[in-house]
Motif scaffolding. Structure first.
Motif, PDB file in Angstrom:
ATOM      1  N   SER A  39       0.913  -1.182   0.050  1.00 57.00           N
ATOM      2  CA  SER A  39       0.176   0.049   0.018  1.00 57.00           C
ATOM      3  C   SER A  39       0.792   1.147  -0.068  1.00 57.00           C
ATOM      4  O   SER A  39       1.517   1.567   1.098  1.00 57.00           O
ATOM      5  CB  SER A  39      -0.888  -0.060   1.116  1.00 57.00           C
ATOM      6  N   LEU A  40       0.728   2.138  -0.951  1.00 59.41           N
ATOM      7  CA  LEU A  40       1.526   3.466  -1.007  1.00 59.41           C
ATOM      8  C   LEU A  40       0.846   4.277  -0.119  1.00 59.41           C
ATOM      9  O   LEU A  40       1.792   5.364   0.443  1.00 59.41           O
ATOM     10  CB  LEU A  40       1.414   3.912  -2.741  1.00 59.41           C
ATOM     11  N   ALA A  41      -0.503   4.334   0.042  1.00 56.05           N
ATOM     12  CA  ALA A  41      -1.085   5.204   1.208  1.00 56.05           C
ATOM     13  C   ALA A  41      -0.380   4.792   2.221  1.00 56.05           C
ATOM     14  O   ALA A  41      -0.261   5.986   3.244  1.00 56.05           O
ATOM     15  CB  ALA A  41      -2.555   4.902   1.116  1.00 56.05           C
ATOM     16  N   LEU A  42      -0.237   3.465   2.875  1.00 57.97           N
ATOM     17  CA  LEU A  42       0.326   3.499   4.051  1.00 57.97           C
ATOM     18  C   LEU A  42       1.771   4.222   4.002  1.00 57.97           C
ATOM     19  O   LEU A  42       2.134   4.573   5.077  1.00 57.97           O
ATOM     20  CB  LEU A  42       0.799   1.892   4.461  1.00 57.97           C
ATOM     21  N   LEU A  43       2.555   4.013   2.983  1.00 57.20           N
ATOM     22  CA  LEU A  43       3.874   4.382   2.866  1.00 57.20           C
ATOM     23  C   LEU A  43       3.876   5.827   3.091  1.00 57.20           C
ATOM     24  O   LEU A  43       4.648   6.671   3.678  1.00 57.20           O
ATOM     25  CB  LEU A  43       4.499   3.969   1.703  1.00 57.20           C
ATOM     26  N   SER A  44       2.807   6.622   2.514  1.00 58.27           N
ATOM     27  CA  SER A  44       2.910   7.905   2.287  1.00 58.27           C
ATOM     28  C   SER A  44       2.485   8.444   3.844  1.00 58.27           C
ATOM     29  O   SER A  44       2.970   9.489   4.152  1.00 58.27           O
ATOM     30  CB  SER A  44       1.755   8.708   1.306  1.00 58.27           C
ATOM     31  N   GLY A  95       9.230  19.057  -0.208  1.00 58.83           N
ATOM     32  CA  GLY A  95       9.631  18.101  -0.954  1.00 58.83           C
ATOM     33  C   GLY A  95       9.052  16.476  -1.144  1.00 58.83           C
ATOM     34  O   GLY A  95       9.066  15.941  -2.341  1.00 58.83           O
ATOM     35  N   VAL A  96       9.059  16.044   0.108  1.00 61.50           N
ATOM     36  CA  VAL A  96       8.385  14.535   0.222  1.00 61.50           C
ATOM     37  C   VAL A  96       7.177  14.586  -0.526  1.00 61.50           C
ATOM     38  O   VAL A  96       6.845  13.613  -1.148  1.00 61.50           O
ATOM     39  CB  VAL A  96       8.333  14.244   1.738  1.00 61.50           C
ATOM     40  N   SER A  97       6.241  15.507  -0.177  1.00 64.30           N
ATOM     41  CA  SER A  97       4.881  15.494  -0.751  1.00 64.30           C
ATOM     42  C   SER A  97       4.848  15.628  -2.409  1.00 64.30           C
ATOM     43  O   SER A  97       4.092  14.904  -2.878  1.00 64.30           O
ATOM     44  CB  SER A  97       3.793  16.568  -0.138  1.00 64.30           C
ATOM     45  N   LEU A  98       5.721  16.115  -2.990  1.00 62.19           N
ATOM     46  CA  LEU A  98       6.012  16.397  -4.497  1.00 62.19           C
ATOM     47  C   LEU A  98       6.310  14.837  -4.974  1.00 62.19           C
ATOM     48  O   LEU A  98       5.586  14.493  -5.967  1.00 62.19           O
ATOM     49  CB  LEU A  98       6.910  17.340  -4.680  1.00 62.19           C
ATOM     50  N   PHE A  99       7.161  14.301  -4.126  1.00 57.87           N
ATOM     51  CA  PHE A  99       7.861  12.932  -4.497  1.00 57.87           C
ATOM     52  C   PHE A  99       6.549  11.945  -4.333  1.00 57.87           C
ATOM     53  O   PHE A  99       6.290  11.104  -5.277  1.00 57.87           O
ATOM     54  CB  PHE A  99       8.944  12.563  -3.445  1.00 57.87           C
ATOM     55  N   LEU A 100       5.453  12.360  -3.295  1.00 56.42           N
ATOM     56  CA  LEU A 100       4.568  11.260  -3.267  1.00 56.42           C
ATOM     57  C   LEU A 100       3.577  11.302  -4.384  1.00 56.42           C
ATOM     58  O   LEU A 100       2.813  10.280  -4.898  1.00 56.42           O
ATOM     59  CB  LEU A 100       3.914  11.483  -1.907  1.00 56.42           C
ATOM     60  N   LEU A 101       3.379  12.424  -4.732  1.00 55.82           N
ATOM     61  CA  LEU A 101       2.313  12.917  -5.805  1.00 55.82           C
ATOM     62  C   LEU A 101       2.638  12.203  -7.286  1.00 55.82           C
ATOM     63  O   LEU A 101       1.964  11.349  -7.999  1.00 55.82           O
ATOM     64  CB  LEU A 101       2.224  14.320  -6.266  1.00 55.82           C
ATOM     65  N   VAL A 102       4.060  12.100  -7.452  1.00 56.64           N
ATOM     66  CA  VAL A 102       4.602  11.361  -8.755  1.00 56.64           C
ATOM     67  C   VAL A 102       4.518   9.801  -8.455  1.00 56.64           C
ATOM     68  O   VAL A 102       4.209   9.331  -9.615  1.00 56.64           O
ATOM     69  CB  VAL A 102       6.128  11.995  -8.851  1.00 56.64           C
ATOM     70  N   GLU A 103       4.631   9.670  -7.287  1.00 58.86           N
ATOM     71  CA  GLU A 103       4.881   8.100  -7.067  1.00 58.86           C
ATOM     72  C   GLU A 103       3.257   7.403  -7.185  1.00 58.86           C
ATOM     73  O   GLU A 103       2.885   6.499  -7.713  1.00 58.86           O
ATOM     74  CB  GLU A 103       5.168   7.766  -5.715  1.00 58.86           C
TER      75      GLU A 103
END
Length: 299
Positions: A39-44, A95-103
């Motif tokens: 789950s990417l949501a859990l990772l985010s 920075g982290v939230s921008l990375f999550l959007l791409v992922e």
């Protein structure tokens, strides 16, 4: 008053450290849970929690450093440490939230299988731990620094709720697109909160003038008898609630004992505007420029 402030700071530090330890545990649980369940949501959410853990640790150090007394090198004391901490922390989260959007976009294009029950269990653990931390810090969320930590925890609680809902949706209907969708929502939320704190901390670090109406202040000072003009204003914030102002007052020629009365009156009137540190320079026809702001050599 000093004793109360010391006790309050001590209590805040204890709660911040406890919340930090709790958040590190949640972060690790969510990283492992996110990898195992896919789950990417859990990772985010774990990234969000890691940001919060750093925020809590930084807030703890900021409160500790802020208690240190002023000295000859740091004549204002160490209050700005809190602002620096808020700045670094929010910059990292952007920075982290921008990375999550791409992922999340990548995941949406190529969905991967997700273990819903595992995702749900880990998300619930995160939710309850976050709720506990929020309740712990609620009464202390005044300063920019502790407020930034509190906001992180509050947003974490909300994102945990979203991940729990996502886990339920995946178990019941196997809708895999819910996972990247929740990731996007969490990332956008982090982005918005972090941007606000980033903007405010940059304003303090750049010595931006606090919310003062200098024209009103100028008129107020010029209404003092025997003051001809008020000019060359400088206003800035050292910490979040320390507002400094300095200015020049052009006055009639008079004995120093009379001039002292004008200084006292000016100080009394300036305090009404929430200014905590005041430096007023008296002069008699000295400055050529009489602008509110000193703009250059000829002023």
């Amino acid at each position: 008053m000093g004793h109360y402030h010391h006790h309050h700071a001590h209590e805040v530090k204890g709660r911040l450290l406890f919340s930090f330890a709790l958040n590190i545990v949640i972060t690790l649980a969510e990283v492992v849970g996110g990898i195992l369940s896919g789950s990417l949501a859990l990772l985010s959410d774990s990234v969000h929690n890691l940001g919060d853990s750093m925020s809590l640790l930084a807030s703890y150090f900021a409160v500790k450093i802020g208690e240190r007394k002023a000295n000859e090198k740091y004549t204002f004391g160490y209050r700005r440490a809190e602002i620096l901490v808020a700045f670094v922390n929010s910059a990292v989260l952007v920075g982290v939230s921008l990375f999550l959007l791409v992922e999340a976009y990548r995941r949406y294009k190529n969905p991967e299988p997700i273990d819903g029950p595992l995702m749900l269990v880990v998300a619930l653990i995160g939710l309850f731990a976050n709720l506990f931390s929020v309740l712990l810090l609620h009464s202390h969320a005044h300063g920019l620094n502790v407020r930034s930590a509190y906001l992180h925890l509050l947003s974490d609680t909300l994102s945990s709720v979203a991940v729990v809902a996502g886990g339920i949706a995946i178990i019941r209907w196997n809708v895999l697109w819910v996972d990247p969708l929740i990731t996007v929502l969490i990332a956008l939320y982090i982005l918005r909160e972090a941007y606000e704190i980033l903007r405010e901390s940059i304003e303090v670090l750049m010595e931006a003038s606090p919310e003062l109406d200098l024209r009103t202040i100028k008129a107020e000072l010029e209404s003092i008898p025997r003051v001809k003009n008020a000019h060359h204003f400088h206003a800035w914030r050292v910490g979040e609630d320390e507002v400094h102002l300095e200015c020049h007052l052009d006055v009639e020629d008079m004995p120093l004992s009379e001039a002292q009365k004008i200084l006292d009156e000016a100080e009394k009137r300036l305090r009404k505007f929430g200014i905590t540190h005041i430096t007023v320079q008296l002069e008699v026809d000295r400055c050529r420029g009489k602008n509110i702001i000193c703009t250059g050599k000829n002023d």
